[in-house]
Design an enzyme around this catalytic site. Structure first.
Site, PDB file in Angstrom:
ATOM      1  N   HIS A  20     -37.495 -28.920  72.014  1.00 28.09           N
ATOM      2  CA  HIS A  20     -36.859 -28.311  73.177  1.00 28.09           C
ATOM      3  C   HIS A  20     -35.376 -28.676  73.221  1.00 28.09           C
ATOM      4  O   HIS A  20     -35.017 -29.846  73.129  1.00 28.09           O
ATOM      5  CB  HIS A  20     -37.580 -28.765  74.445  1.00 28.09           C
ATOM      6  CG  HIS A  20     -37.111 -28.078  75.674  1.00 28.09           C
ATOM      7  ND1 HIS A  20     -37.006 -28.724  76.876  1.00 28.09           N
ATOM      8  CD2 HIS A  20     -36.720 -26.802  75.899  1.00 28.09           C
ATOM      9  CE1 HIS A  20     -36.570 -27.874  77.789  1.00 28.09           C
ATOM     10  NE2 HIS A  20     -36.389 -26.696  77.210  1.00 28.09           N
ATOM     11  N   ALA A 129     -18.225 -13.602  65.377  1.00 28.93           N
ATOM     12  CA  ALA A 129     -19.639 -13.234  65.252  1.00 28.93           C
ATOM     13  C   ALA A 129     -20.458 -14.488  64.962  1.00 28.93           C
ATOM     14  O   ALA A 129     -20.986 -14.685  63.868  1.00 28.93           O
ATOM     15  CB  ALA A 129     -19.815 -12.186  64.161  1.00 28.93           C
TER      16      ALA A 129
END
Length: 139
Positions: A20, A129
């Site tokens: 997580h 990008a």
């Protein structure tokens, strides 16, 4: 043979090990990648593979809780920015969980790269990008 969408064994392995809030970055061909971070180089030539194809394929396998983008993408690469945000909205619906979008300067973006589990280099050659994906949980 693996039946899923993602066939790249190195990327599959990284995703399987994520906990997580762990981070991976999908990068354009020009982003400087620190030598201390696992580098998965997919770039074959300019534009192959493109950024969005890699993002879409990886997120078929990875639960995404948040993303980080360089704020400069909004003005300098508005077409890609629009495509990314549209896709993230669709991904939120598929995951049935919200995805936070965090904006930082490009310089700040680069400083957090050493904390990533991997940086995946694409053949994308359009400015800014790059995206950091923060791993979520499926429960």
């Amino acid at each position: 043979m693996k039946k899923g969408v993602l066939l790249n064994s190195s990327i599959s392995s990284v995703i399987a090990r994520l906990g997580h809030t762990d981070k991976i970055t999908i990068a354009d061909a020009g982003l400087p990648i620190p030598s201390s971070v696992e580098r998965i180089d997919l770039a074959l030539t300019q534009g192959i593979p493109d950024f969005m194809s890699v993002l879409q394929t990886i997120t078929h396998e990875m639960q995404v809780e948040a993303v980080m983008l360089a704020i400069e993408i909004k003005n300098i690469n508005p077409l890609l920015f629009s495509e990314i945000t549209r896709y993230l909205h669709l991904l939120e619906q598929q995951q049935k969980k919200p995805i936070e979008i965090i904006y930082v300067t490009h310089e700040e973006f680069k400083t957090q790269l050493p904390d990533n589990k991997a940086v995946i280099r694409t053949g994308e050659c359009s400015p800014y990008a790059n995206i950091v994906l923060f791993s979520g949980v499926t429960f």
